[in-house]
Design a protein around this motif. Structure first.
Motif, PDB file in Angstrom:
ATOM      1  N   TRP A  50       0.864  -1.173   0.000  1.00 39.65           N
ATOM      2  CA  TRP A  50       0.000   0.000   0.000  1.00 39.65           C
ATOM      3  C   TRP A  50       0.900   1.222   0.000  1.00 39.65           C
ATOM      4  CZ3 TRP A  50      -5.452   0.578   0.471  1.00 39.65           C
ATOM      5  CH2 TRP A  50      -6.165  -0.627   0.436  1.00 39.65           C
ATOM      6  N   LYS A  51       0.454   2.285  -0.682  1.00 43.37           N
ATOM      7  CA  LYS A  51       1.227   3.497  -0.804  1.00 43.37           C
ATOM      8  C   LYS A  51       0.339   4.716  -0.605  1.00 43.37           C
ATOM      9  CE  LYS A  51       1.881   1.365  -4.695  1.00 43.37           C
ATOM     10  NZ  LYS A  51       1.764   0.040  -4.153  1.00 43.37           N
ATOM     11  N   VAL A  52       0.923   5.744  -0.050  1.00 43.96           N
ATOM     12  CA  VAL A  52       0.295   7.062   0.008  1.00 43.96           C
ATOM     13  C   VAL A  52       1.210   7.958  -0.825  1.00 43.96           C
ATOM     14  CG1 VAL A  52      -0.342   8.999   1.483  1.00 43.96           C
ATOM     15  CG2 VAL A  52      -0.684   6.651   2.299  1.00 43.96           C
ATOM     16  N   VAL A  53       0.651   8.559  -1.877  1.00 42.13           N
ATOM     17  CA  VAL A  53       1.434   9.404  -2.782  1.00 42.13           C
ATOM     18  C   VAL A  53       0.852  10.811  -2.738  1.00 42.13           C
ATOM     19  CG1 VAL A  53       2.208   9.770  -5.151  1.00 42.13           C
ATOM     20  CG2 VAL A  53       1.976   7.428  -4.271  1.00 42.13           C
ATOM     21  N   ASN A  54       1.696  11.765  -2.349  1.00 44.42           N
ATOM     22  CA  ASN A  54       1.271  13.147  -2.177  1.00 44.42           C
ATOM     23  C   ASN A  54       1.978  14.054  -3.180  1.00 44.42           C
ATOM     24  OD1 ASN A  54       2.217  15.903  -0.693  1.00 44.42           O
ATOM     25  ND2 ASN A  54       0.087  15.425  -0.244  1.00 44.42           N
ATOM     26  N   TYR A  55       1.194  14.845  -3.897  1.00 47.91           N
ATOM     27  CA  TYR A  55       1.740  15.833  -4.825  1.00 47.91           C
ATOM     28  C   TYR A  55       1.779  17.188  -4.131  1.00 47.91           C
ATOM     29  CZ  TYR A  55       1.551  12.623  -8.750  1.00 47.91           C
ATOM     30  OH  TYR A  55       1.761  11.565  -9.596  1.00 47.91           O
ATOM     31  N   TRP A  56       2.917  17.878  -4.236  1.00 51.16           N
ATOM     32  CA  TRP A  56       3.125  19.157  -3.566  1.00 51.16           C
ATOM     33  C   TRP A  56       3.900  20.111  -4.488  1.00 51.16           C
ATOM     34  CZ3 TRP A  56       8.194  20.628  -3.124  1.00 51.16           C
ATOM     35  CH2 TRP A  56       9.142  19.611  -3.294  1.00 51.16           C
ATOM     36  N   LEU A  85      -2.656   7.494 -12.379  1.00 53.88           N
ATOM     37  CA  LEU A  85      -3.166   8.578 -11.531  1.00 53.88           C
ATOM     38  C   LEU A  85      -3.694   9.713 -12.394  1.00 53.88           C
ATOM     39  CD1 LEU A  85      -0.252   8.795  -8.923  1.00 53.88           C
ATOM     40  CD2 LEU A  85      -2.408   7.552  -8.711  1.00 53.88           C
ATOM     41  N   PRO A  86      -4.900  10.194 -12.085  1.00 57.66           N
ATOM     42  CA  PRO A  86      -5.414  11.341 -12.838  1.00 57.66           C
ATOM     43  C   PRO A  86      -4.636  12.608 -12.462  1.00 57.66           C
ATOM     44  CG  PRO A  86      -6.911  10.768 -11.052  1.00 57.66           C
ATOM     45  CD  PRO A  86      -5.821   9.729 -11.056  1.00 57.66           C
ATOM     46  N   ARG A  87      -4.398  13.478 -13.422  1.00 59.14           N
ATOM     47  CA  ARG A  87      -3.683  14.727 -13.154  1.00 59.14           C
ATOM     48  C   ARG A  87      -4.650  15.682 -12.461  1.00 59.14           C
ATOM     49  NH1 ARG A  87       1.369  17.094 -12.721  1.00 59.14           N
ATOM     50  NH2 ARG A  87       1.341  19.188 -13.521  1.00 59.14           N
ATOM     51  N   SER A  88      -4.292  16.111 -11.281  1.00 63.05           N
ATOM     52  CA  SER A  88      -5.141  17.028 -10.527  1.00 63.05           C
ATOM     53  C   SER A  88      -4.766  18.468 -10.866  1.00 63.05           C
ATOM     54  CB  SER A  88      -4.960  16.787  -9.026  1.00 63.05           C
ATOM     55  OG  SER A  88      -5.719  17.717  -8.296  1.00 63.05           O
ATOM     56  N   PRO A  91      -2.888  20.658  -2.410  1.00 58.89           N
ATOM     57  CA  PRO A  91      -2.254  19.361  -2.547  1.00 58.89           C
ATOM     58  C   PRO A  91      -3.281  18.284  -2.905  1.00 58.89           C
ATOM     59  CG  PRO A  91      -2.507  19.891  -0.226  1.00 58.89           C
ATOM     60  CD  PRO A  91      -2.986  21.088  -1.011  1.00 58.89           C
ATOM     61  N   VAL A  92      -2.778  17.172  -3.435  1.00 60.42           N
ATOM     62  CA  VAL A  92      -3.612  16.019  -3.712  1.00 60.42           C
ATOM     63  C   VAL A  92      -2.849  14.789  -3.241  1.00 60.42           C
ATOM     64  CG1 VAL A  92      -2.812  15.776  -6.102  1.00 60.42           C
ATOM     65  CG2 VAL A  92      -5.017  14.794  -5.423  1.00 60.42           C
ATOM     66  N   THR A  93      -3.581  13.885  -2.608  1.00 64.28           N
ATOM     67  CA  THR A  93      -2.987  12.674  -2.053  1.00 64.28           C
ATOM     68  C   THR A  93      -3.763  11.476  -2.573  1.00 64.28           C
ATOM     69  OG1 THR A  93      -2.343  13.881  -0.056  1.00 64.28           O
ATOM     70  CG2 THR A  93      -2.388  11.475   0.097  1.00 64.28           C
ATOM     71  N   TYR A  94      -3.030  10.476  -3.030  1.00 64.59           N
ATOM     72  CA  TYR A  94      -3.638   9.245  -3.524  1.00 64.59           C
ATOM     73  C   TYR A  94      -3.270   8.099  -2.596  1.00 64.59           C
ATOM     74  CZ  TYR A  94      -4.107  11.892  -7.848  1.00 64.59           C
ATOM     75  OH  TYR A  94      -4.419  12.853  -8.776  1.00 64.59           O
ATOM     76  N   ILE A  95      -4.224   7.220  -2.370  1.00 69.92           N
ATOM     77  CA  ILE A  95      -3.951   5.973  -1.652  1.00 69.92           C
ATOM     78  C   ILE A  95      -4.069   4.865  -2.687  1.00 69.92           C
ATOM     79  CG2 ILE A  95      -4.681   4.378   0.156  1.00 69.92           C
ATOM     80  CD1 ILE A  95      -5.654   6.815   1.739  1.00 69.92           C
ATOM     81  N   ARG A 142      -7.185   3.674  -4.769  1.00 68.85           N
ATOM     82  CA  ARG A 142      -8.358   3.438  -3.940  1.00 68.85           C
ATOM     83  C   ARG A 142      -8.979   4.729  -3.431  1.00 68.85           C
ATOM     84  NH1 ARG A 142      -8.542  -1.790  -1.886  1.00 68.85           N
ATOM     85  NH2 ARG A 142     -10.575  -1.137  -1.144  1.00 68.85           N
ATOM     86  N   ALA A 143      -8.186   5.816  -3.404  1.00 72.07           N
ATOM     87  CA  ALA A 143      -8.721   7.101  -2.939  1.00 72.07           C
ATOM     88  C   ALA A 143      -7.909   8.247  -3.524  1.00 72.07           C
ATOM     89  CB  ALA A 143      -8.699   7.180  -1.418  1.00 72.07           C
ATOM     90  N   GLN A 144      -8.621   9.333  -3.838  1.00 73.16           N
ATOM     91  CA  GLN A 144      -8.000  10.588  -4.237  1.00 73.16           C
ATOM     92  C   GLN A 144      -8.507  11.620  -3.241  1.00 73.16           C
ATOM     93  OE1 GLN A 144      -8.918  11.947  -8.198  1.00 73.16           O
ATOM     94  NE2 GLN A 144      -7.777  13.839  -7.959  1.00 73.16           N
ATOM     95  N   MET A 145      -7.594  12.193  -2.480  1.00 73.03           N
ATOM     96  CA  MET A 145      -7.962  13.130  -1.423  1.00 73.03           C
ATOM     97  C   MET A 145      -7.441  14.520  -1.795  1.00 73.03           C
ATOM     98  SD  MET A 145      -6.830  10.456   1.560  1.00 73.03           S
ATOM     99  CE  MET A 145      -7.516  11.276   2.998  1.00 73.03           C
ATOM    100  N   LEU A 146      -8.364  15.411  -2.145  1.00 74.42           N
ATOM    101  CA  LEU A 146      -7.993  16.767  -2.530  1.00 74.42           C
ATOM    102  C   LEU A 146      -7.885  17.661  -1.306  1.00 74.42           C
ATOM    103  CD1 LEU A 146     -10.239  17.276  -5.672  1.00 74.42           C
ATOM    104  CD2 LEU A 146      -7.752  17.108  -5.620  1.00 74.42           C
ATOM    105  N   GLY A 147      -6.950  18.586  -1.370  1.00 71.75           N
ATOM    106  CA  GLY A 147      -6.787  19.548  -0.279  1.00 71.75           C
ATOM    107  C   GLY A 147      -5.878  19.047   0.821  1.00 71.75           C
ATOM    108  N   GLU A 148      -5.679  19.923   1.768  1.00 68.74           N
ATOM    109  CA  GLU A 148      -4.784  19.658   2.890  1.00 68.74           C
ATOM    110  C   GLU A 148      -5.295  18.495   3.735  1.00 68.74           C
ATOM    111  OE1 GLU A 148      -3.870  22.241   6.835  1.00 68.74           O
ATOM    112  OE2 GLU A 148      -3.950  23.352   4.938  1.00 68.74           O
TER     113      GLU A 148
END
Length: 153
Positions: free
Chosen positions: A42-48, A113-116, A120-124, A132-138
């Motif tokens: 499992w990975k958490v990937v955060n774009y900043w 991964l879709p380009r946000s 920030p945007v974080t993907y699980i 499994r999840a795209q989490m927008l915002g802080e």
């Protein structure tokens, strides 16, 4: 005899290629990122980005989260939204106070991964490489941990 030899060669080639995994390039310190850290985990990937105010607020939460995730065999990775490389990536990561691994090569194509357009945007991403999840915002460490718990069931 030839059929057996060809079959054995095919099995050997398959085993060798299976160990190669995806190429994730290097991190912000120019160190190779081993595929074993991402593949089948499992990975958490955060774009900043440096210009992103909410990203600056979120980074200390992610730094704290990294330690908590290690106990769950989940890896945290950052990706610079602007595609910085080399010294620029290292300098930006340091300026942001990032202590977790930042991938120099964007894994968006590997994980589809879709380009946000927002940060920030974080993907699980699960252990099969599925988003499994795209989490927008802080995000907070607590919020990401709760989402992981829900997803992992």
């Amino acid at each position: 005899m030839l059929k057996r030899l060809l079959a054995a060669a095919g099995v050997a080639a398959t085993l060798l290629l299976a160990g190669c995994g995806n190429d994730y390039g290097v991190d912000q310190h120019a160190e190779k990122v081993a595929s074993e850290r991402l593949d089948k985990h499992w990975k958490v990937v955060n774009y900043w980005a440096e210009w992103c105010g909410p990203c600056r607020v979120e980074i200390p939460e992610l730094n704290a989260l990294e330690t908590q995730l290690q106990a769950q065999s989940v890896e945290l990775f950052g990706v610079n939204y602007d595609g910085l490389q080399g010294k620029e990536l290292s300098d930006a990561s340091n300026a942001m106070g990032i202590t977790f691994t930042v991938l120099a090569q964007d894994p968006a194509d590997i994980f589809d991964l879709p380009r946000s357009e927002a940060l920030p945007v974080t993907y699980i991403i699960d252990d099969n490489g599925k988003v499994r999840a795209q989490m927008l915002g802080e995000q907070t460490a607590e919020g990401i941990l709760a989402k992981l718990k829900d997803l992992k069931g």
